[in-house]
Design a protein around this motif. Structure first.
Motif, PDB file in Angstrom:
ATOM      1  N   HIS A  12       0.805  -1.215   0.000  1.00  0.00           N
ATOM      2  CA  HIS A  12       0.000   0.000   0.000  1.00  0.00           C
ATOM      3  C   HIS A  12       0.842   1.271   0.000  1.00  0.00           C
ATOM      4  O   HIS A  12       0.302   2.361  -0.198  1.00  0.00           O
ATOM      5  CB  HIS A  12      -0.973  -0.033   1.189  1.00  0.00           C
ATOM      6  N   ASP A  52       0.418   2.397  -3.525  1.00  0.00           N
ATOM      7  CA  ASP A  52      -0.840   3.133  -3.699  1.00  0.00           C
ATOM      8  C   ASP A  52      -0.726   4.543  -3.147  1.00  0.00           C
ATOM      9  O   ASP A  52      -1.210   5.504  -3.753  1.00  0.00           O
ATOM     10  CB  ASP A  52      -1.985   2.403  -2.985  1.00  0.00           C
ATOM     11  N   CYS A  77      -4.220   6.555  -0.492  1.00  0.00           N
ATOM     12  CA  CYS A  77      -4.002   5.208  -1.025  1.00  0.00           C
ATOM     13  C   CYS A  77      -5.135   4.799  -1.960  1.00  0.00           C
ATOM     14  O   CYS A  77      -4.893   4.198  -3.023  1.00  0.00           O
ATOM     15  CB  CYS A  77      -3.887   4.194   0.113  1.00  0.00           C
TER      16      CYS A  77
END
Length: 370
Positions: free
Chosen positions: A8, A11, A306
């Motif tokens: 993540h 992201d 994210c």
């Protein structure tokens, strides 16, 4: 934080790049002073392309291994076709917004600023060039680049999955000849983002996705004992000082001798100057070393960023539309500091809302049917 193998942090930085791109394309926006382009030779475009390559190879590489290269290639080209259609639609919407704004803002020529004068003077040729990805007004350059990179991905994906270093070597060779080879653009020009140069960054992102999965090379020594890390930090500090000095010519003259400046400048964005590329790679290396997985990824604001990164292309397209709208809003409201900050934050809020809606819609589609 990794869920189902997804990092993540990727992201988050994709989402951050989208915010930076949006802010950088609103004229006189104070928040644009906070973006990465102010502190080094590279900017959010490098983040966008590099992580696009990372995400594409990660996703389609899994499909190729599971379902075969033919299925993966068909899905890649289908995605490229969808983006091509989106590009044409987005350009029509952008022109409509700019032409409307230009009729209401008397102090500036927004059509000229956005690079749309070509359409007014040569409408038939402009429409043809639009279909051939040669007509690209301001804000529209990254999407055609990504379309071309996606179209070429199936040609290198088989070797990338087996012998990534060979693909990187060929990609590097193409990058080195990029200053002598570019795609044609409108009125005899060339693409602002030369695909021959920028493909190298895309391929590097893809290779890192595969290499990081299979055999990550981790130096467990303290950072103060890692020469590569220290060298990258020094380069970032030096280039950051040079970039900051651009705002004050006297300071720039002090930190950049004339002879050195003749060698350094111009730092080409079109051909991804080696100084830009090296700055970005140093930035990636340092960030990867000092930004860990952790609870910080669970903070509410970070989760919104994210989510934007997970739907980066949709959010990017919305940002293309919102940037001229924010510019028009600022011009009509007097371009005050508070107005500019409000429009910049409101645009990011709308981009986050779109990502939230897309995420909700995806979960709804995955819910079991009664």
């Amino acid at each position: 934080m990794m869920i189902n193998g997804r990092d993540h942090r990727i992201d988050f930085f994709r989402g951050l790049a989208l915010i930076f791109i949006f802010w950088d394309h609103i004229p006189h926006n104070p928040l644009a002073e906070l973006t990465v382009r102010n502190f080094g030779f590279s900017d959010a475009a490098e983040i966008f392309v590099f992580l696009a390559g990372y995400a594409a190879v990660l996703a389609y590489g899994k499909i190729a291994r599971r379902d075969g290269l033919l299925i993966a290639s068909v899905k890649i080209w289908r995605r490229a076709w969808v983006l091509y259609v989106v590009h044409i639609f987005l350009l029509a919407v952008l022109m409509g917004i700019v032409f409307f704004a230009n009729s209401h803002v008397e102090t500036r020529d927004l059509v000229q600023e956005m690079g749309l004068q070509y359409f007014l003077s040569n409408p038939q040729q402009a429409l043809t060039d639009e279909l051939l990805l040669r007509f690209k007004p301001n804000l529209m350059d990254p999407l055609p680049l990504y379309i071309v990179l996606l179209i070429g991905l199936p040609l290198v994906l088989p070797m990338l999955l087996r012998k990534a270093r060979y693909v990187v070597g060929v990609s590097l060779a193409l990058y080195l000849i990029a200053p002598y080879w570019n795609f044609a653009s409108q009125e005899g020009g060339v693409w602002f983002f030369n695909p021959i140069a920028w493909q190298f960054l895309f391929i590097l992102g893809g290779a890192l996705a595969l290499y990081g999965q299979d055999n990550p090379a981790v130096d467990h020594r303290p950072l103060s004992q890692q020469p590569l890390f220290l060298g990258a930090v020094v380069y970032l500090l030096v280039t950051g000082l040079v970039a900051v000095s651009w705002k004050w010519p006297h300071l720039h003259d002090a930190v950049m001798p004339v002879a050195l400046g003749e060698w350094v400048y111009p730092i080409s964005k079109t051909n991804l100057s080696p100084l830009r590329l090296l700055h970005f790679l140093a930035l990636v290396y340092v960030v990867a070393k000092i930004v860990p997985h952790g609870e910080w990824l669970n903070q509410w604001l970070v989760r919104q960023v994210c989510r934007m990164g997970r739907y980066s292309l949709e959010v990017f397209c919305l940002g293309v539309i919102l940037a001229p709208l924010a510019d028009m809003f600022n011009a009509l409201r007097g371009d005050g500091w508070a107005v500019q900050v409000f429009s910049a934050l409101m645009g990011v809020g709308l981009m986050a809302v779109l990502a939230q809606w897309l995420d909700w819609n995806k979960r709804l589609g995955m819910a079991p049917k009664a």
